[in-house]
Design a protein around this motif. Sequence first.
Motif, PDB file in Angstrom:
ATOM      1  N   VAL A 155       0.864  -1.167   0.000  1.00 15.71           N
ATOM      2  CA  VAL A 155       0.000   0.000   0.000  1.00 15.71           C
ATOM      3  C   VAL A 155       0.905   1.222   0.000  1.00 15.71           C
ATOM      4  O   VAL A 155       0.647   2.214  -0.658  1.00 15.71           O
ATOM      5  CB  VAL A 155      -0.928   0.001   1.231  1.00 15.71           C
ATOM      6  N   LEU A 156       2.018   1.135   0.730  1.00 18.32           N
ATOM      7  CA  LEU A 156       2.971   2.239   0.779  1.00 18.32           C
ATOM      8  C   LEU A 156       3.877   2.184  -0.444  1.00 18.32           C
ATOM      9  O   LEU A 156       4.249   1.113  -0.896  1.00 18.32           O
ATOM     10  CB  LEU A 156       3.867   2.104   2.020  1.00 18.32           C
ATOM     11  N   GLU A 157       4.227   3.358  -0.959  1.00 18.82           N
ATOM     12  CA  GLU A 157       5.235   3.432  -2.017  1.00 18.82           C
ATOM     13  C   GLU A 157       6.570   3.014  -1.421  1.00 18.82           C
ATOM     14  O   GLU A 157       6.899   3.411  -0.294  1.00 18.82           O
ATOM     15  CB  GLU A 157       5.372   4.883  -2.495  1.00 18.82           C
ATOM     16  N   GLN A 158       7.363   2.268  -2.213  1.00 16.65           N
ATOM     17  CA  GLN A 158       8.671   1.835  -1.711  1.00 16.65           C
ATOM     18  C   GLN A 158       9.497   3.041  -1.240  1.00 16.65           C
ATOM     19  O   GLN A 158      10.191   2.986  -0.230  1.00 16.65           O
ATOM     20  CB  GLN A 158       9.396   1.065  -2.830  1.00 16.65           C
ATOM     21  N   SER A 159       9.350   4.174  -1.953  1.00 13.83           N
ATOM     22  CA  SER A 159      10.178   5.341  -1.618  1.00 13.83           C
ATOM     23  C   SER A 159       9.804   5.953  -0.269  1.00 13.83           C
ATOM     24  O   SER A 159      10.560   6.743   0.285  1.00 13.83           O
ATOM     25  CB  SER A 159      10.050   6.392  -2.712  1.00 13.83           C
ATOM     26  N   THR A 160       8.625   5.606   0.267  1.00 16.20           N
ATOM     27  CA  THR A 160       8.245   6.187   1.555  1.00 16.20           C
ATOM     28  C   THR A 160       8.694   5.302   2.722  1.00 16.20           C
ATOM     29  O   THR A 160       8.515   5.657   3.875  1.00 16.20           O
ATOM     30  CB  THR A 160       6.712   6.388   1.661  1.00 16.20           C
ATOM     31  N   ILE A 161       9.257   4.149   2.398  1.00 14.25           N
ATOM     32  CA  ILE A 161       9.658   3.229   3.471  1.00 14.25           C
ATOM     33  C   ILE A 161      11.067   3.586   3.942  1.00 14.25           C
ATOM     34  O   ILE A 161      11.981   3.699   3.129  1.00 14.25           O
ATOM     35  CB  ILE A 161       9.599   1.781   2.963  1.00 14.25           C
ATOM     36  N   ARG A 162      11.212   3.744   5.239  1.00 14.81           N
ATOM     37  CA  ARG A 162      12.508   4.184   5.768  1.00 14.81           C
ATOM     38  C   ARG A 162      13.521   3.057   5.815  1.00 14.81           C
ATOM     39  O   ARG A 162      13.200   1.930   6.155  1.00 14.81           O
ATOM     40  CB  ARG A 162      12.323   4.697   7.197  1.00 14.81           C
ATOM     41  N   ASN A 163      14.788   3.385   5.509  1.00 13.75           N
ATOM     42  CA  ASN A 163      15.870   2.430   5.819  1.00 13.75           C
ATOM     43  C   ASN A 163      17.097   3.187   6.333  1.00 13.75           C
ATOM     44  O   ASN A 163      18.226   2.895   5.980  1.00 13.75           O
ATOM     45  CB  ASN A 163      16.190   1.506   4.640  1.00 13.75           C
ATOM     46  N   ASN A 164      16.790   4.159   7.213  1.00 11.38           N
ATOM     47  CA  ASN A 164      17.865   4.975   7.795  1.00 11.38           C
ATOM     48  C   ASN A 164      17.679   5.134   9.307  1.00 11.38           C
ATOM     49  O   ASN A 164      17.852   6.225   9.851  1.00 11.38           O
ATOM     50  CB  ASN A 164      17.895   6.343   7.112  1.00 11.38           C
ATOM     51  N   TRP A 165      17.313   4.041   9.949  1.00 13.89           N
ATOM     52  CA  TRP A 165      17.044   4.097  11.396  1.00 13.89           C
ATOM     53  C   TRP A 165      18.329   4.270  12.200  1.00 13.89           C
ATOM     54  O   TRP A 165      19.352   3.663  11.875  1.00 13.89           O
ATOM     55  CB  TRP A 165      16.341   2.808  11.845  1.00 13.89           C
ATOM     56  N   THR A 166      18.240   5.083  13.260  1.00  8.15           N
ATOM     57  CA  THR A 166      19.386   5.209  14.174  1.00  8.15           C
ATOM     58  C   THR A 166      19.077   4.437  15.455  1.00  8.15           C
ATOM     59  O   THR A 166      17.912   4.212  15.794  1.00  8.15           O
ATOM     60  CB  THR A 166      19.653   6.675  14.570  1.00  8.15           C
ATOM     61  N   ARG A 167      20.139   4.087  16.174  1.00 13.11           N
ATOM     62  CA  ARG A 167      19.938   3.307  17.395  1.00 13.11           C
ATOM     63  C   ARG A 167      19.146   4.092  18.438  1.00 13.11           C
ATOM     64  O   ARG A 167      18.296   3.541  19.137  1.00 13.11           O
ATOM     65  CB  ARG A 167      21.289   2.854  17.965  1.00 13.11           C
ATOM     66  N   GLU A 168      19.426   5.395  18.494  1.00  9.36           N
ATOM     67  CA  GLU A 168      18.705   6.245  19.457  1.00  9.36           C
ATOM     68  C   GLU A 168      17.194   6.203  19.211  1.00  9.36           C
ATOM     69  O   GLU A 168      16.406   6.018  20.146  1.00  9.36           O
ATOM     70  CB  GLU A 168      19.194   7.677  19.256  1.00  9.36           C
ATOM     71  N   GLU A 169      16.822   6.342  17.939  1.00  8.73           N
ATOM     72  CA  GLU A 169      15.390   6.314  17.591  1.00  8.73           C
ATOM     73  C   GLU A 169      14.763   4.971  17.955  1.00  8.73           C
ATOM     74  O   GLU A 169      13.653   4.916  18.460  1.00  8.73           O
ATOM     75  CB  GLU A 169      15.222   6.459  16.074  1.00  8.73           C
ATOM     76  N   VAL A 170      15.495   3.916  17.664  1.00 11.92           N
ATOM     77  CA  VAL A 170      14.906   2.586  17.862  1.00 11.92           C
ATOM     78  C   VAL A 170      14.796   2.267  19.355  1.00 11.92           C
ATOM     79  O   VAL A 170      13.802   1.701  19.810  1.00 11.92           O
ATOM     80  CB  VAL A 170      15.710   1.531  17.075  1.00 11.92           C
ATOM     81  N   LEU A 171      15.784   2.711  20.132  1.00  8.07           N
ATOM     82  CA  LEU A 171      15.690   2.490  21.584  1.00  8.07           C
ATOM     83  C   LEU A 171      14.518   3.295  22.148  1.00  8.07           C
ATOM     84  O   LEU A 171      13.828   2.842  23.069  1.00  8.07           O
ATOM     85  CB  LEU A 171      17.004   2.858  22.272  1.00  8.07           C
TER      86      LEU A 171
ATOM     87  N   THR B  85      19.867  -3.232  23.490  1.00  5.91           N
ATOM     88  CA  THR B  85      20.545  -2.527  22.399  1.00  5.91           C
ATOM     89  C   THR B  85      20.936  -3.499  21.266  1.00  5.91           C
ATOM     90  O   THR B  85      20.990  -3.118  20.102  1.00  5.91           O
ATOM     91  CB  THR B  85      21.743  -1.713  22.951  1.00  5.91           C
ATOM     92  N   ASP B  86      21.140  -4.780  21.600  1.00  4.63           N
ATOM     93  CA  ASP B  86      21.417  -5.780  20.551  1.00  4.63           C
ATOM     94  C   ASP B  86      20.137  -6.131  19.787  1.00  4.63           C
ATOM     95  O   ASP B  86      20.176  -6.350  18.572  1.00  4.63           O
ATOM     96  CB  ASP B  86      22.007  -7.055  21.160  1.00  4.63           C
ATOM     97  N   ARG B  87      19.028  -6.195  20.506  1.00  3.55           N
ATOM     98  CA  ARG B  87      17.762  -6.462  19.801  1.00  3.55           C
ATOM     99  C   ARG B  87      17.482  -5.296  18.853  1.00  3.55           C
ATOM    100  O   ARG B  87      17.065  -5.496  17.710  1.00  3.55           O
ATOM    101  CB  ARG B  87      16.613  -6.678  20.808  1.00  3.55           C
ATOM    102  N   ALA B  88      17.739  -4.075  19.338  1.00  6.57           N
ATOM    103  CA  ALA B  88      17.576  -2.900  18.470  1.00  6.57           C
ATOM    104  C   ALA B  88      18.548  -2.993  17.295  1.00  6.57           C
ATOM    105  O   ALA B  88      18.176  -2.733  16.143  1.00  6.57           O
ATOM    106  CB  ALA B  88      17.820  -1.623  19.274  1.00  6.57           C
ATOM    107  N   GLY B  89      19.787  -3.407  17.580  1.00  6.73           N
ATOM    108  CA  GLY B  89      20.812  -3.507  16.533  1.00  6.73           C
ATOM    109  C   GLY B  89      20.415  -4.498  15.445  1.00  6.73           C
ATOM    110  O   GLY B  89      20.607  -4.245  14.252  1.00  6.73           O
ATOM    111  N   LEU B  90      19.847  -5.638  15.846  1.00  5.22           N
ATOM    112  CA  LEU B  90      19.381  -6.632  14.861  1.00  5.22           C
ATOM    113  C   LEU B  90      18.313  -6.008  13.955  1.00  5.22           C
ATOM    114  O   LEU B  90      18.384  -6.115  12.724  1.00  5.22           O
ATOM    115  CB  LEU B  90      18.796  -7.860  15.595  1.00  5.22           C
ATOM    116  N   LEU B  91      17.326  -5.346  14.580  1.00  4.74           N
ATOM    117  CA  LEU B  91      16.228  -4.781  13.777  1.00  4.74           C
ATOM    118  C   LEU B  91      16.744  -3.672  12.867  1.00  4.74           C
ATOM    119  O   LEU B  91      16.269  -3.513  11.740  1.00  4.74           O
ATOM    120  CB  LEU B  91      15.102  -4.276  14.693  1.00  4.74           C
ATOM    121  N   ILE B  92      17.736  -2.908  13.331  1.00  2.00           N
ATOM    122  CA  ILE B  92      18.303  -1.844  12.486  1.00  2.00           C
ATOM    123  C   ILE B  92      18.994  -2.461  11.267  1.00  2.00           C
ATOM    124  O   ILE B  92      18.827  -1.997  10.139  1.00  2.00           O
ATOM    125  CB  ILE B  92      19.275  -0.963  13.299  1.00  2.00           C
ATOM    126  N   GLU B  93      19.760  -3.533  11.484  1.00  2.00           N
ATOM    127  CA  GLU B  93      20.431  -4.188  10.342  1.00  2.00           C
ATOM    128  C   GLU B  93      19.403  -4.626   9.304  1.00  2.00           C
ATOM    129  O   GLU B  93      19.608  -4.477   8.106  1.00  2.00           O
ATOM    130  CB  GLU B  93      21.215  -5.422  10.802  1.00  2.00           C
TER     131      GLU B  93
END
Length: 351
Positions: free
Chosen positions: A3-19, A206-214
């Motif tokens: 439903v979302l355009e591929q260009s609107t999907i983020r792939n630039n997450w930072t660890r701070e945001e994810v925590l 922080t490792d669980r966050a790290g996995l999801l960020i990868e």
Amino acid sequence: MAVLEQSTIRNNWTREEVLALFNQPFNDLLFNAQVAHRLTLIPNQVQLSTLLSIKTGACPEDCKYCPQSARYDTGLEKEKLLEIEAVIEAAKVAKASGSSRFCMGAAWRSPHDRDIPKVANMIREVKALGLETCMTLGMLSENQSEKLASAGLDYYNHNLDTSKEFYGEVITTRTYQDRLNTLSNVRNSGMKVCAGGIVGMGEEQTDRAGLLIELANLPRHPESVPINMLVKVPGTPMADLDALDPFEFIRTIAVARLMMPQSYVRLSAGREDMNEQMQAMAFMAGANSIFYCEKLLTTPNPAANTDLQLFKRLGITPEAYQVNRDTEDQAAQLRQTIAEAKTHSLFYRAG
Ligand code: SAM
Ligand code: DTB
Ligand code: SF4
């Protein structure tokens, strides 16, 4: 499904945001994940995948969680690559039980080239039964990926398992980069990517966050993201670890849903040790896929009937396999979103 355009999907997450996502009040996190789920995926539908171990045990790798490593004495009986007839038989049972995808796993570091024609034959025969196909055979070269893709393999599963930082505590016989290279070969050959990991291995949040960020910062998100709770198998070095807080497991599912809004997030291994309430909460957090039928690769999983009864009580339906489901699903999704908007107007004053 998109439903979302591929260009609107983020792939630039930072660890701070994810925590920060992880550490919201629990109900806020679940609410946000459920909203994200309903904006992009069909609510109350769960995809069912059945596993079969096509080659069991005697694996040369040292993954500390794994009952199939030759380095640990887990009492597992090793088996050679199964004959095609046995694979077809198991796939027929999976299909008759209502599964839409059949996932074949081998305890290999990587396949030998001589095995590729045999597994390609398994792919063709299982597809001919009307099932989606998935394989997990270890590391793949470019050439091997292309061969599996030409045989018609729909998904390839290869997990990152954990964060880059914690990885060395779990596996020493292949690198994180090896895993990323395989994922890139799979993506480039045109197959869908199934990649996730395991929690409860003694890692930190922080490792669980790290996995999801990868996973979420890959050029394209994996279509399927299995989140496994460690199955503690006696004889493995991880057999006696303390259990992860169940709420932290649910948080991991919810954050995966928020970061990868279009991916199927699979509530994977470990359901034998989860009660119904915990599984219901995982679905609320955005899980929309499970491993189905009474065996994972070598360890038990809930019986098909047990799962179907739980689905009934929760109003969940198994997702049917449709060859061309994108457009139909988009239409269904829109109908659902509109219907929900109407329901909400019951609770709020107009204007
Ligand atoms: N040998 C291949 C490989 O490692 O790529 C494919 C099979 S391997 C068993 C597939 C995945 O199963 C692993 O990457 C790991 O994430 C998961 N797994 C294995 N043992 C597990 C356990 N005890 N608990 C949870 N997940 C496990
Ligand atoms: C995945 O992420 N989990 C599955 C599948 N991919 C291959 C395997 C779970 C294995 C659990 C331990 C066992 O049954 O051997
Ligand atoms: Fe071998 Fe895969 Fe188990 Fe690692 S996870 S020991 S590679 S079967």
